[in-house]
Design a protein around this motif. Structure first.
Motif, PDB file in Angstrom:
ATOM      1  N   ALA A  32     -12.362 -10.843   0.547  1.00 53.96           N
ATOM      2  CA  ALA A  32     -12.205  -9.976   1.715  1.00 53.96           C
ATOM      3  C   ALA A  32     -11.801  -8.580   1.270  1.00 53.96           C
ATOM      4  CB  ALA A  32     -11.156 -10.542   2.670  1.00 53.96           C
ATOM      5  N   LEU A  33     -12.167  -7.592   2.093  1.00 57.05           N
ATOM      6  CA  LEU A  33     -11.839  -6.192   1.842  1.00 57.05           C
ATOM      7  C   LEU A  33     -11.151  -5.605   3.072  1.00 57.05           C
ATOM      8  CD1 LEU A  33     -15.247  -4.930   0.397  1.00 57.05           C
ATOM      9  CD2 LEU A  33     -13.294  -5.807  -0.889  1.00 57.05           C
ATOM     10  N   ALA A  34     -10.244  -4.650   2.832  1.00 60.69           N
ATOM     11  CA  ALA A  34      -9.611  -3.942   3.947  1.00 60.69           C
ATOM     12  C   ALA A  34      -9.294  -2.515   3.522  1.00 60.69           C
ATOM     13  CB  ALA A  34      -8.327  -4.658   4.382  1.00 60.69           C
ATOM     14  N   ASP A  35      -9.236  -1.650   4.506  1.00 64.58           N
ATOM     15  CA  ASP A  35      -8.884  -0.252   4.283  1.00 64.58           C
ATOM     16  C   ASP A  35      -8.420   0.316   5.617  1.00 64.58           C
ATOM     17  OD1 ASP A  35      -9.833   2.054   1.955  1.00 64.58           O
ATOM     18  OD2 ASP A  35      -9.291   2.776   3.944  1.00 64.58           O
ATOM     19  N   MET A  36      -7.483   1.258   5.565  1.00 69.23           N
ATOM     20  CA  MET A  36      -7.055   1.917   6.796  1.00 69.23           C
ATOM     21  C   MET A  36      -8.219   2.643   7.466  1.00 69.23           C
ATOM     22  SD  MET A  36      -3.927   1.128   7.275  1.00 69.23           S
ATOM     23  CE  MET A  36      -3.373   2.331   8.484  1.00 69.23           C
ATOM     24  N   ARG A  37      -9.198   3.027   6.648  1.00 71.42           N
ATOM     25  CA  ARG A  37     -10.422   3.644   7.167  1.00 71.42           C
ATOM     26  C   ARG A  37     -11.468   2.547   7.320  1.00 71.42           C
ATOM     27  NH1 ARG A  37     -11.853   6.901   2.337  1.00 71.42           N
ATOM     28  NH2 ARG A  37     -11.066   4.956   1.424  1.00 71.42           N
ATOM     29  N   ARG A  61      -5.039 -14.304   5.549  1.00 72.47           N
ATOM     30  CA  ARG A  61      -6.053 -15.246   5.072  1.00 72.47           C
ATOM     31  C   ARG A  61      -5.451 -16.254   4.097  1.00 72.47           C
ATOM     32  NH1 ARG A  61     -11.956 -13.504   5.497  1.00 72.47           N
ATOM     33  NH2 ARG A  61     -12.229 -15.123   3.916  1.00 72.47           N
ATOM     34  N   ASP A  62      -5.695 -17.522   4.356  1.00 76.02           N
ATOM     35  CA  ASP A  62      -5.178 -18.585   3.494  1.00 76.02           C
ATOM     36  C   ASP A  62      -5.953 -18.696   2.186  1.00 76.02           C
ATOM     37  OD1 ASP A  62      -3.260 -19.300   5.373  1.00 76.02           O
ATOM     38  OD2 ASP A  62      -4.578 -20.768   6.352  1.00 76.02           O
ATOM     39  N   ASP A  63      -7.165 -18.165   2.147  1.00 78.39           N
ATOM     40  CA  ASP A  63      -7.975 -18.287   0.932  1.00 78.39           C
ATOM     41  C   ASP A  63      -7.795 -17.109  -0.020  1.00 78.39           C
ATOM     42  OD1 ASP A  63      -9.209 -16.420   2.544  1.00 78.39           O
ATOM     43  OD2 ASP A  63     -11.253 -17.143   2.162  1.00 78.39           O
ATOM     44  N   VAL A  64      -6.816 -16.250   0.253  1.00 74.59           N
ATOM     45  CA  VAL A  64      -6.502 -15.115  -0.621  1.00 74.59           C
ATOM     46  C   VAL A  64      -5.110 -15.315  -1.206  1.00 74.59           C
ATOM     47  CG1 VAL A  64      -5.983 -12.642  -0.685  1.00 74.59           C
ATOM     48  CG2 VAL A  64      -8.010 -13.461   0.536  1.00 74.59           C
ATOM     49  N   GLU A  65      -5.032 -15.459  -2.529  1.00 78.23           N
ATOM     50  CA  GLU A  65      -3.749 -15.648  -3.208  1.00 78.23           C
ATOM     51  C   GLU A  65      -3.250 -14.376  -3.883  1.00 78.23           C
ATOM     52  OE1 GLU A  65      -3.218 -19.236  -5.613  1.00 78.23           O
ATOM     53  OE2 GLU A  65      -5.133 -19.959  -4.834  1.00 78.23           O
TER      54      GLU A  65
END
Length: 365
Positions: A32-37, A61-65
């Motif tokens: 997964a990716l995230a950004d304020m923009r 997300r449970d699949d991100v460690e």
């Protein structure tokens, strides 16, 4: 080895290199990716076939460690703290924080939560630098007694699409490029005991010549030329200069001088490069590389090593402790310049374990 899920917060210029490298590292899988923009996250998501979302959604997300923190330096601490509070390990772009006080918050929270902190740079894990490490440890140059480290250029406003942050608190040539050089020196020579430094800031504004900001003036809040001496616990003395004010120079990136010879170390902003040794009275000889990860840009290698370390229970190499020590060293240059004194470094860190020889690119030992 189980594959560990990774998320990325911050989809700016450097994220492409991380995402490209991660595709060839089986220890990790970016999920997964995230950004304020929102547009930045969606653009990277479309490019790499990954879901883009809000920061709070990614942290649930449970699949991100492990979360890779690729935000600008001023946001590093806040994002890293949020990741740790969400119960996930964090791997930050350098520097670990804009100062030691901010970085200590991250380290303290990680200890409280029983979570790991990793931090760039991981270039020292590359074949060029691991080869240099092995040669030094095997006595190819005798006992290291001195060295030099130089990064000098006219400034990043010539090429970066949004260079303003390089000249604000948390930026400057020492905090931007110093981590590559000092981290490599620590893995080659051990921890730094003291620093003496001088700094200058000749301009209060810089003219951007890159697109899309060509012609824009940006403020300068930090020193743009930093020079001084690193005194290592081993007794070795290394001259260093980091600058955004030098049009051109001929220094090699890093050289280490020993009792029996000298070694030229590759550019620490890259994983590979030529390693050369000159024994006393002899000429430079190019040495064969003994380790993998020498022929590409493996910007997620430190994350993959961290994931493998989590799975096996061993220490990871590009650690928060290493980054904290390097940050204290870098901060000491300004303190030394401001106060006109030698600054003792309080933190100590063990040299990271060498990568195993013979492993193929993509593998983690």
């Amino acid at each position: 080895m189980r594959r560990i899920g990774v998320g990325i917060i911050g989809c700016g210029n450097i994220s492409g290199a991380y995402l490209t490298a991660a595709q060839g590292l089986p220890a990790i899988e970016v999920r997964a990716l995230a950004d304020m923009r929102t547009a930045a996250a969606e653009k990277r998501g479309a490019e790499f076939g990954l879901p883009a979302m809000r920061v709070d959604e990614l942290l649930k997300r449970d699949d991100v460690e492990i979360v890779i923190n690729l935000t600008v330096p001023l946001a590093h601490t806040d994002i890293s703290m949020a990741v740790l509070r969400a119960g996930k390990h964090v791997y930050s772009e350098k520097p670990l924080g804009v100062n030691v006080a901010e970085a200590r918050k991250v380290m303290d929270l990680a200890e409280e939560k029983g979570l790991r902190v990793g931090c760039a740079p991981d270039t020292f894990l590359g074949g060029g630098h691991q080869t240099a490490r092995q040669l030094i440890d095997e006595g190819a140059i005798g006992t290291p007694i001195a060295g030099s480290a130089f990064f000098m250029c006219p400034g990043h406003e010539r090429w970066h699409p949004a260079p303003g942050f390089y000249y604000l608190r948390g930026g400057g040539p020492m905090l931007d490029m110093g981590p590559y050089y000092i981290t490599d020196l620590v893995q080659l020579l051990g921890p730094v005991a003291a620093v003496m430094g001088s700094t200058s800031r000749m301009r209060s504004e810089r003219l951007v010549t890159s697109e899309p900001m060509n012609g824009t003036l940006i403020p300068v809040e930090v020193a743009t030329h930093v020079a001084g001496t690193l005194e290592f616990e081993s007794g070795a003395l290394v001259s260093i200069a980091m600058s955004f004010d030098v049009p051109k120079h001929r220094h090699t990136p890093i050289e280490i001088y020993g009792t029996k010879g000298s070694i030229a170390v590759p550019d620490p902003n890259r994983f590979g490069g030529e390693v050369a040794v000159a024994r006393t009275g002899g000429e430079w000889e190019t040495m064969p590389l003994t380790h993998g990860y020498a022929d590409g840009n493996y910007r997620s290698l430190g994350v993959a090593d961290m994931a493998a370390a989590i799975a096996s229970g061993r220490p990871h190499r590009a650690s928060g402790a290493l980054a904290f020590h390097v940050l204290e060293v870098m901060e000491a240059f300004q303190t030394s310049s401001d106060e006109g004194r030698r600054v003792a470094i309080q933190s100590r860190v063990e040299r990271p374990a060498m990568m195993r020889t013979g492993i193929e690119t993509g593998q983690i030992d």
